[in-house]
Design a protein around this motif. Structure first.
Motif, PDB file in Angstrom:
ATOM      1  N   TYR A 250       0.041   4.755  -2.827  1.00 34.82           N
ATOM      2  CA  TYR A 250      -0.518   6.061  -2.501  1.00 34.82           C
ATOM      3  C   TYR A 250       0.512   6.937  -1.802  1.00 34.82           C
TER       4      TYR A 250
ATOM      5  N   LEU B 285      -9.800   4.977   2.421  1.00 35.69           N
ATOM      6  CA  LEU B 285      -9.757   4.299   1.121  1.00 35.69           C
ATOM      7  C   LEU B 285     -11.174   4.017   0.621  1.00 35.69           C
TER       8      LEU B 285
ATOM      9  N   TRP C  47       0.817  -1.209   0.000  1.00 35.15           N
ATOM     10  CA  TRP C  47       0.000   0.000   0.000  1.00 35.15           C
ATOM     11  C   TRP C  47       0.852   1.260   0.000  1.00 35.15           C
TER      12      TRP C  47
ATOM     13  N   GLN D  88      -6.136  -4.043   5.543  1.00 31.38           N
ATOM     14  CA  GLN D  88      -6.515  -2.696   5.122  1.00 31.38           C
ATOM     15  C   GLN D  88      -8.018  -2.478   5.279  1.00 31.38           C
TER      16      GLN D  88
ATOM     17  N   THR E 236      -0.778   7.323   2.844  1.00 35.21           N
ATOM     18  CA  THR E 236      -1.448   6.056   3.152  1.00 35.21           C
ATOM     19  C   THR E 236      -2.464   6.185   4.275  1.00 35.21           C
TER      20      THR E 236
END
Length: 214
Positions: free
Chosen positions: A30, A37, A26, A104, A33
């Motif tokens: 990005y 999301l 991840w 996540q 982070t």
């Protein structure tokens, strides 16, 4: 975004789409982070998320699509625009969602105008299967959202019934019978075309409860 010619329908039950993908790194996807999301399931050419990523720079966006050429081109356009809060992945989400996300969490998710698979014997190919809804319930953080829409009433009803059957999700009051307007700042290409033809769009918004008692 220039057109990419691909098959309109892909059978998600084909053997070639049964291998789950591993979670990505991840931190490499990005720039920030810690942003919440937003997962868009069945993102097609990715135009919706392309606009969302620019409209909401304090969110990260992940589009998943089973037609790989569309994913390749969508990431090329993202790179051309230099967007650091957007990524597209090729996968069969019904097979890969839990392994893809790992630990996540999601701020929210959208399922918009999925392939209707009209024939009864093909409806097991539809994306909003109970297993997918369970994984979304596990991964969407409390007070996060799940938004669905379709221009096919049967598909919208099937998705809504699957989500309503899970105690983790609470439908928005104005989702009864259907949301009159899209609460998101960006409309999909299919939504725009459908409304221009004067046809209805069936929408429902759900909130992930902090506990599982409706």
């Amino acid at each position: 975004m220039s057109a990419v010619r691909v098959r309109q329908h892909v059978n998600p039950l084909s053997q070639k789409y049964q291998t789950p993908i591993a979670p990505p790194d991840w931190a490499t996807l990005y720039q920030t982070t810690t942003n919440p999301l937003h997962l868009d399931i069945g993102c097609a050419r990715g135009q919706f998320l392309l606009e969302m990523a620019q409209a909401k720079p304090d969110w990260n966006f992940l589009g998943v699509e089973i037609r790989e050429p569309l994913v390749v081109r969508a990431n090329e356009v993202r790179d051309e625009l230099g967007l650091k809060n957007l990524h597209y992945l090729f996968c069969n989400i019904n097979v890969s969602l839990s392994t893809l996300l790992g630990s996540q969490m999601l701020g929210g998710a959208t399922i918009q105008f999925p392939d209707p698979w009209f024939k009864k014997r093909h409806q097991k190919r539809r994306v909003a299967q109970p297993e997918l809804i369970q994984t979304l319930a596990d991964r969407i953080q409390p007070e996060g959202f799940l938004f669905i829409q379709s221009d096919v009433l049967d598909v919208a009803e099937q998705m809504r019934a699957a989500i309503n059957a899970h105690p983790a999700f609470q439908p928005s009051p104005d989702s009864t019978p259907w949301m009159p307007h899209n609460p998101l700042p960006v409309a999909t290409e299919r939504e725009i075309a459908t409304l221009l033809e004067g046809k209805p769009v069936y929408r429902s918004w759900f909130t992930r409860l902090s506990n599982e008692s409706k």
